[in-house]
Design an enzyme around this catalytic site. Structure first.
Site, short mmCIF file in Angstrom:
data_model
loop_
_atom_site.label_atom_id
_atom_site.label_comp_id
_atom_site.label_asym_id
_atom_site.label_seq_id
_atom_site.Cartn_x
_atom_site.Cartn_y
_atom_site.Cartn_z
N CYS A 31 2.09 3.74 -38.17
CA CYS A 31 0.91 3.93 -39.01
C CYS A 31 -0.12 2.84 -38.75
CB CYS A 31 1.29 3.98 -40.49
SG CYS A 31 2.23 2.53 -41.02
N CYS B 178 8.39 0.91 -38.33
CA CYS B 178 8.25 1.23 -36.90
C CYS B 178 6.89 0.81 -36.35
CB CYS B 178 8.48 2.71 -36.69
SG CYS B 178 7.15 3.76 -37.31
N CYS C 94 -4.02 3.65 -37.52
CA CYS C 94 -5.09 3.41 -38.50
C CYS C 94 -6.34 2.91 -37.79
CB CYS C 94 -4.65 2.38 -39.54
SG CYS C 94 -5.96 2.02 -40.73
N THR D 72 -0.74 -1.11 -5.91
CA THR D 72 -0.96 0.13 -6.67
C THR D 72 0.31 0.98 -6.77
OG1 THR D 72 -1.71 1.20 -4.65
CG2 THR D 72 -3.40 0.25 -6.07
N CYS E 211 0.82 -1.21 0.00
CA CYS E 211 0.00 0.00 0.00
C CYS E 211 0.86 1.27 0.00
CB CYS E 211 -0.93 -0.01 1.21
SG CYS E 211 -2.11 1.32 1.15
N CYS F 259 -2.54 7.99 -40.92
CA CYS F 259 -1.25 7.32 -41.10
C CYS F 259 -0.26 8.29 -41.74
CB CYS F 259 -1.40 6.07 -41.96
SG CYS F 259 -2.11 6.38 -43.58
C1 LIG Z 1 -9.78 1.19 -3.18
C2 LIG Z 1 -8.66 0.21 -3.17
C3 LIG Z 1 -8.25 -0.33 -1.97
C4 LIG Z 1 -7.25 -1.26 -1.95
N1 LIG Z 1 -6.92 -1.81 -0.76
C5 LIG Z 1 -5.97 -2.77 -0.73
C6 LIG Z 1 -5.69 -3.45 0.47
O1 LIG Z 1 -6.31 -3.21 1.51
N2 LIG Z 1 -4.76 -4.40 0.45
C7 LIG Z 1 -4.04 -4.74 -0.65
O2 LIG Z 1 -3.20 -5.62 -0.62
N3 LIG Z 1 -4.28 -4.11 -1.83
C8 LIG Z 1 -5.24 -3.14 -1.89
N4 LIG Z 1 -5.53 -2.55 -3.09
C9 LIG Z 1 -4.77 -2.95 -4.30
C10 LIG Z 1 -5.48 -4.03 -5.11
O3 LIG Z 1 -5.59 -5.23 -4.38
C11 LIG Z 1 -4.72 -4.38 -6.39
O4 LIG Z 1 -3.40 -4.81 -6.07
C12 LIG Z 1 -4.60 -3.21 -7.34
O5 LIG Z 1 -5.80 -2.48 -7.33
C13 LIG Z 1 -4.26 -3.64 -8.79
O6 LIG Z 1 -5.26 -4.44 -9.36
P1 LIG Z 1 -6.38 -3.87 -10.39
O7 LIG Z 1 -5.66 -3.21 -11.50
O8 LIG Z 1 -7.17 -5.07 -10.79
O9 LIG Z 1 -7.20 -2.89 -9.61
C14 LIG Z 1 -6.57 -1.64 -3.13
C15 LIG Z 1 -6.99 -1.11 -4.34
C16 LIG Z 1 -8.04 -0.20 -4.37
C17 LIG Z 1 -8.50 0.36 -5.67
S1 SF4 Z 2 5.93 1.73 -40.33
FE1 SF4 Z 2 4.48 3.26 -41.06
S2 SF4 Z 2 4.88 5.03 -39.72
FE2 SF4 Z 2 6.67 3.69 -39.52
S3 SF4 Z 2 8.12 4.41 -41.07
FE3 SF4 Z 2 6.91 2.79 -42.06
S4 SF4 Z 2 5.26 3.90 -43.06
FE4 SF4 Z 2 6.14 5.30 -41.57
S1 SF4 Z 3 -7.81 4.27 -43.06
FE1 SF4 Z 3 -5.77 3.63 -42.40
S2 SF4 Z 3 -4.59 3.47 -44.31
FE2 SF4 Z 3 -6.43 4.65 -44.78
S3 SF4 Z 3 -5.82 6.79 -44.53
FE3 SF4 Z 3 -6.68 6.12 -42.55
S4 SF4 Z 3 -4.90 5.42 -41.38
FE4 SF4 Z 3 -4.24 5.53 -43.51
#
Ligand SMILES: Cc1cc2nc3c(=O)[nH]c(=O)nc-3n(C[C@H](O)[C@H](O)[C@H](O)COP(=O)(O)O)c2cc1C
Ligand code: SF4
Ligand code: SF4
Ligand SMILES: Cc1cc2nc3c(=O)[nH]c(=O)nc-3n(C[C@H](O)[C@H](O)[C@H](O)COP(=O)(O)OP(=O)(O)OC[C@H]3O[C@@H](n4cnc5c(N)ncnc54)[C@H](O)[C@@H]3O)c2cc1C
Ligand code: SF4
Lengths: 441, 462
Positions: free
Chosen positions: B381, B378, B385, B200, B134, B347
């Site tokens: 695009c 990369c 899309c 968290t 926590c 794109c």
């Molecule tokens: C409101 C809230 C209270 C929490 N209380 C606890 C707690 O008492 N003990 C604990 O281990 N984790 C606690 N957590 C963390 C959750 O168990 C969990 O690890 C975290 O939310 C990630 O999972 P999720 O993405 O599914 O929410 C809490 C989370 C939330 C949102």
């Molecule tokens: S993958 Fe798409 S965005 Fe990346 S360099 Fe090629 S054309 Fe450009």
């Molecule tokens: S639909 Fe996809 S391919 Fe066509 S212009 Fe948009 S991003 Fe480019």
């Protein structure tokens, strides 16, 4: 048919004419704006006659900057709110949205647009203002989308602007012509009030300019005159019986409807003559007013109608029946309309011809002629040196809006022959720049 | 039907899905409801020293229209009386003898650890999870992540626990540390039976722009919290992998962090976890998500021909290598499948502005074109899309050569000087800097749409 019962109260009228594009709430706007892909060189922008930066304003809505979104919209189009509601988006921005190519519902650009603009209209947030006064004056004739847009842009450029409007309210056909289920009068006028408060132009209502003397006075007092006069009355058909009671023009019928709502009477059996968007509107409106039987009669085949497909679908959806390849010959009746005599037509090599001996009478108690609006030819003759083309449209430079009389500029329906609100708004903004260029030369 | 059951360091469970120690396991009521819904086990909300919680405890990260892609909390361990918790553990175990109930614990002194381990043992817990994770509230009091970040202290406490524990002991690790294997190794040295991770991550999920305070806001102020939810999965997966691959850790791993559907769970399993725990997803959608998780897992196992979970636990580990061992002769090139393209040109702009200027636009079409000589492969695009399988990365080397950086280093074949001929980008074409200026002036660039003013020139096509 009678899907709609005749509305007798304002409440019932609003129900029958419920908004096709109701306002979004923040949640809907958030979800819808999140779908936008933020396309590069976005096709939706290109499809917008006023070139609104759509991905930009949608992104602004999504990030919680509605004010910025409204600014983006108004920077391109002073009728931003009205356009969001009344534009035929299916064939403009939304029709171009890349989602269509994936068979996915396009982004609801129109509704998002009005969502942003309504926010600033309702809050009265100041986004724009008049420019530094430059000492020059411009008269604007007509307070329609063209006239008001020109007035806004000219004020922003520092001109003193006086608008002269024949009717009692601003926005032209937006409040007197567009179908009531697209936009309400209140909403239309709220945007007009917002614009006037922002830019501070003067409007003289109930002030038709009708004589050479009046024009001469304007020419004397103003450095330039902008013509945003739109089109005129419904064209005459020149048929026997056209003067019978309950034979009316679509534009006139709709203007009544927009002002008097459920107090406007419609026949029980209505025949609408025409195949354009106005015909579709008039037919839909008749049905929503409670007409039991509405027939849309058109000279050619269904496919050849000028109306957008979605407008025809809208009419069909409220029970309107199409009657194709028929031409009216005579309006029947004894004082009151009792029917229309048609003759069947056929189209060969693009030419329509009547089929001899095929006459028949379609009974009705109301005829609405949606056969196009006449040009304001008589008025335009009062402007010295102003030329019109063979169709009666004002001839003006496509970029500057300057007519053949250099002091006069024109935009909107009077110049383009009849298009949409968005065209008038976009053209007039550009023309205002043309006026500016002319007066600062 | 494949067999989903597991035996995790001696803790048996009908399926690998456990609820993590958190609000969903706060009471016997919730745990019974969860077991009824189909969860295989539950790590009880941490028992320990008495605490008091504040009001306004959670904050969220939303992405566009998606709620809670990240989640954080400033809550402490269970604030319910220990006796109530123990009694309810007993009740649950009686009703669900074949489900796993694990007591999560956090106390301070050796005596306290002994007492609480004994008490939970008597209540019928199937195992223990020591909460050394926590990152807020408890660490200030020398517990939670304060322990997890000190391998020596961690090991000592584990040793205390092992003195009395008759059931398996899991040590829950904090990710708020630079090398996760250090506390893992300490847990092993202390004699723990298993580890679980991650808890968290210390975080601030957002700042209120009007009130100038971090979320969640407690009377105008806030504090750092613990981050979890879908956004943390990549961090969790990497840490699970690190523990699973470390030759000396060799402990069963319960994978936690960002698991919300069967896919997330399978990813944890493929990287070496042999049970998984879920918190945020259950808090967001309720216990009902378990049906999709088990059915998805089952379907996956059927399709792959796996009979038990152990057929694929850690199956991806041999393919996770240090960078220097990757084949440098491998080459992929982007390919646009024209019929699928919707012309968004994302794109193009991504490669143009964010990669290698290897995509061009042609007049008369919105479908961009890959400039193959320039594409370094990369993937960018294909990642931006929006259409599934519209841009694919196709292998373009012969597939016959295999050379790694490591081998090149050993052979003395690596670039060493700044202007070395062997440097990677040396022979890659880049446009002249000034070619950028005004290049897209005729495009309707976001933020400067065509102005109908007579001032901007009318955009020409492409
Ligand atoms: C409101 C809230 C209270 C929490 N209380 C606890 C707690 O008492 N003990 C604990 O281990 N984790 C606690 N957590 C963390 C959750 O168990 C969990 O690890 C975290 O939310 C990630 O999972 P999720 O993405 O599914 O929410 C809490 C989370 C939330 C949102
Ligand atoms: S993958 Fe798409 S965005 Fe990346 S360099 Fe090629 S054309 Fe450009
Ligand atoms: S639909 Fe996809 S391919 Fe066509 S212009 Fe948009 S991003 Fe480019
Ligand atoms: C029935 C109908 C439905 C329509 N539906 C839609 C729709 O759904 N969506 C859409 O986008 N467009 C629609 N349109 C078209 C749209 O309304 C017009 O294109 C647009 O209003 C044109 O604007 P404008 O300013 O050029 O002319 P108008 O709107 O016609 O405005 C001209 C103004 O000038 C005034 N005027 C004219 N002469 C004079 C004078 N001599 N002195 C003083 N004032 C004068 C008029 O009273 C009027 O207010 C529709 C049109 C009609 C007829
Ligand atoms: S085309 Fe559609 S998705 Fe692309 S920017 Fe315009 S509204 Fe958004």
């Amino acid at each position: 048919m009678a899907e709609y019962s005749t509305p007798t109260t304002e409440h019932e009228f609003q129900r029958n004419f419920a908004q096709l594009k109701p306002h979004m709430n923040r949640t809907e706007a958030l979800y819808e704006s999140a779908r936008c892909l933020f396309c590069f060189d976005a096709p939706c922008i290109k499809a917008c006659p006023s070139g609104i930066d759509i991905p930009q304003f949608i992104r602004q809505i999504n990030s919680g900057n509605e004010t910025g979104a409204a600014r983006t919209i108004y920077q391109a189009n002073y009728f931003g709110n009205a356009c969001g509601k009344v534009c035929p988006t299916e064939v403009l921005c939304e029709g171009a949205c890349v989602y269509n190519l994936q068979d996915v519902k396009p982004i609801e650009i129109g509704r998002l647009q009005s969502y942003a603009t309504m926010k600033v209209i309702e809050s009265g947030k100041k986004l724009f203002g008049p420019g530094e006064p430059n000492g020059k004056r411009v008269a604007v004739i007509g307070a329609g989308p063209a006239g008001i847009s020109a007035a806004c842009e000219l004020r922003a450029l520092g001109y003193a602007v006086d608008v002269f409007e024949a009717k009692a309210q601003p926005s032209g056909l937006t409040v007197y012509g567009v179908a009531p289920y697209k936009i309400t009068n209140e909403e239309t006028l709220a945007e007009m009030a917002y614009l006037q408060a922002q830019f501070g132009y003067h409007v003289q209502f109930n002030y038709p300019i009708t004589s050479r003397e009046e024009l001469a006075a304007l020419e004397e007092k103003y450095d330039a005159i902008f013509l945003g006069i739109g089109l005129g009355k419904t064209n005459e058909l020149g048929l026997p019986g056209e003067d019978k009671i309950n034979c009316t023009g679509a534009v006139e019928f709709i203007a009544e409807l927009r002002q008097y709502h459920h107090q406007v009477a419609v026949g029980r059996r209505v025949i609408v003559l025409g195949g354009g968007n106005t015909a579709m509107d008039a037919a839909s409106e008749s049905a929503r007013l409670g007409a039991e039987h509405v027939v849309l009669a058109y000279r050619r085949g269904k496919e050849e109608m000028g109306a957008y497909e979605f407008e025809y679908d809208l009419a069909k959806a409220v029970g309107v029946k199409g009657l194709f390849n028929v031409a009216p010959v005579e309006i029947m009746g004894n004082g009151y309309v009792s029917g229309v005599k048609f003759v069947r037509t056929e189209t060969k090599d693009g030419k329509v011809s009547e089929v001899a001996g095929s006459e028949f009478i379609e009974p009705c108690d109301m005829v609405i002629k949606a056969t196009g609006q006449a040009k304001q030819t008589d008025f335009l003759r009062l402007v010295p040196g102003l030329k019109t083309d063979s169709k009666g449209r004002i001839i003006a430079n496509a970029h500057t809006g300057q007519t053949t009389n250099p002091q006069y500029f024109a935009s909107g329906d009077a110049w383009n022959g009849g298009a949409e609100v968005v065209n008038a708004a976009a053209e007039a903004k550009q023309t205002a720049r043309g006026i500016h260029a002319y007066l600062t030369k | 039907m494949p067999d989903l059951s597991i035996n995790f360091a001696g803790i048996k469970s009908p399926n690998p899905f456990w609820l993590a120690s958190a609000p969903p396991t706060n009471s016997g009521y919730q745990v019974m409801k969860a077991f009824d819904a189909g969860w295989g086990g539950a790590v009880w909300k941490t028992l320990g020293v008495p605490v008091v919680n504040v009001s306004s405890r959670y904050g969220g990260v939303n992405y566009r229209d998606k709620r809670l892609v990240g989640f954080n909390n400033i809550e402490l361990i269970s604030d319910r009386p220990l006796a109530d918790n123990l009694r309810e553990i007993e009740e649950v175990k009686k009703r669900f003898p074949h489900h796993a109930v694990i007591a999560s614990l956090m106390v301070q002194s050796r005596q306290e650890w002994h007492d609480i381990v004994r008490q939970s043992q008597e209540a019928g817990a199937d195992g223990f999870e020591l909460n050394f994770g926590c990152p807020h509230g408890m660490c200030e009091r020398g517990m939670g992540s304060a322990v997890g970040q000190e391998p020596k202290v961690l090991q000592m406490i584990v040793e205390w626990v092992m003195e009395v524990a008759q059931k398996p002991v899991i040590v829950k690790l904090t990710p708020n540390i630079s090398d996760i294997t250090e506390p893992a190794l300490a847990a092993r040295r202390g004699g723990a039976d298993a580890i679980s991770l991650i808890n968290t991550i210390q975080s601030i999920v957002g700042v209120d722009l009007d009130r100038f305070a971090p979320y969640p806001i407690v009377d105008g102020q806030g504090t750092n919290g613990g981050y979890c939810g879908p956004a943390v999965k990549p961090i969790a997966l990497n840490m699970v992998k690190n523990c699973a691959q470390h030759p000396d850790v060799r402990l069963p791993i319960s994978g936690i962090g960002g698991i919300e559907n069967w896919r997330d769970a399978v990813e944890h399993l493929l990287l070496g976890a042999s049970s998984v725990q879920v918190c945020t997803a259950a808090m967001h959608f309720g216990f009902g998500i378990i049906r999709e998780m088990t059915s998805g897992l089952e379907q996956y196992m059927v399709e792959k021909g796996f009979n038990t979970i152990y057929d694929f636990v850690g199956k991806a580990l041999p393919n996770v290598l240090p960078w220097e061992q990757l084949n440098m002769k491998y080459k992929v090139t982007a390919q646009i499948h024209e019929q699928k393209c919707i012309g968004c040109q994302l794109c193009y702009t991504a490669c143009e502005d964010g990669a290698h200027q290897a995509i061009r636009l042609n007049a008369g079409t919105r479908v961009p074109e890959i400039i193959e000589e320039n594409c370094v492969g990369c993937n960018l695009c294909s990642l931006v899309c929006p259409v599934e399988q519209c841009i694919t990365m196709e292998r373009t080397d012969a597939g016959t050569e295999h050379v790694t950086w490591k081998e090149r280093t050993e052979a003395g074949d690596i670039p060493v000087a700044f202007n070395d001929e062997k440097a990677g980008g040396r022979h890659h074409w880049v446009p002249a800097p000034t070619a950028a200026l005004g290049k897209e002036r005729h495009k309707t660039l976001p933020g400067k749409a065509r102005v109908l003013s007579g001032e901007t020139d009318v955009p020409a096509e492409a």
